[in-house]
Design a protein around this motif. Structure first.
Motif, PDB file in Angstrom:
ATOM      1  N   CYS A  35      58.120 138.146 160.626  1.00  0.00           N
ATOM      2  CA  CYS A  35      59.535 138.520 160.524  1.00  0.00           C
ATOM      3  C   CYS A  35      59.668 139.906 159.876  1.00  0.00           C
ATOM      4  O   CYS A  35      60.447 140.750 160.341  1.00  0.00           O
ATOM      5  CB  CYS A  35      60.269 137.459 159.713  1.00  0.00           C
ATOM      6  SG  CYS A  35      62.052 137.574 159.753  1.00  0.00           S
ATOM      7  N   ASP A  66      67.573 137.296 166.444  1.00  0.00           N
ATOM      8  CA  ASP A  66      68.021 135.937 166.137  1.00  0.00           C
ATOM      9  C   ASP A  66      66.919 134.914 166.410  1.00  0.00           C
ATOM     10  O   ASP A  66      66.741 133.964 165.653  1.00  0.00           O
ATOM     11  CB  ASP A  66      69.254 135.581 166.957  1.00  0.00           C
ATOM     12  CG  ASP A  66      70.466 136.402 166.564  1.00  0.00           C
ATOM     13  OD1 ASP A  66      70.467 136.961 165.446  1.00  0.00           O
ATOM     14  OD2 ASP A  66      71.407 136.485 167.374  1.00  0.00           O
ATOM     15  N   LEU A  78      64.492 134.985 163.582  1.00  0.00           N
ATOM     16  CA  LEU A  78      65.092 134.385 162.394  1.00  0.00           C
ATOM     17  C   LEU A  78      65.087 132.861 162.494  1.00  0.00           C
ATOM     18  O   LEU A  78      64.721 132.173 161.535  1.00  0.00           O
ATOM     19  CB  LEU A  78      66.505 134.919 162.202  1.00  0.00           C
ATOM     20  CG  LEU A  78      67.148 134.666 160.857  1.00  0.00           C
ATOM     21  CD1 LEU A  78      66.328 135.314 159.748  1.00  0.00           C
ATOM     22  CD2 LEU A  78      68.547 135.204 160.847  1.00  0.00           C
TER      23      LEU A  78
END
Length: 106
Positions: free
Chosen positions: A30, A42, A45
């Motif tokens: 990430c 997204d 995440l």
């Protein structure tokens, strides 16, 4: 039924190295996507959060792990060691490896 802890090597490899490396690698991918693209997609995440929730739940229920079949009855041999040192960090984090290079979703 009370289960004795087999060995400190087994607990370190399975409970510490395998699961903690899974969480660290998920966060690392990430961060890498953020450094590369300036944003976190997204999908990355969601992937990271789901992995961290699973690992957090695992450590929350760590005492119950000693009653599972592979910890209670298997020794710290090739099966456990290879699975926790190679399979978990490489295969379970593969969605993060693939997603970190995506720049068209950001």
């Amino acid at each position: 039924m009370q289960v004795k802890r087999r060995s400190s090597a087994q607990s370190w490899i399975y409970l510490r190295f395998g699961m903690m490396s899974w969480a660290v690698l998920a966060v690392t991918y990430c961060i890498k996507q953020y450094e590369t693209n300036g944003k976190v997609a997204d999908s990355m995440l969601v992937n990271t959060v789901l992995m961290l929730v699973y690992v957090t739940k695992f450590f929350w229920w760590e005492a119950g792990c000693w009653n599972t079949m592979d910890i209670a009855h298997d020794r710290a041999g090739f099966y456990i060691c290879w699975g926790c040192l190679v399979w978990v960090p490489s295969i379970y984090t593969s969605p993060g490896v693939e997603t970190r290079n995506w720049d068209y979703w950001v």
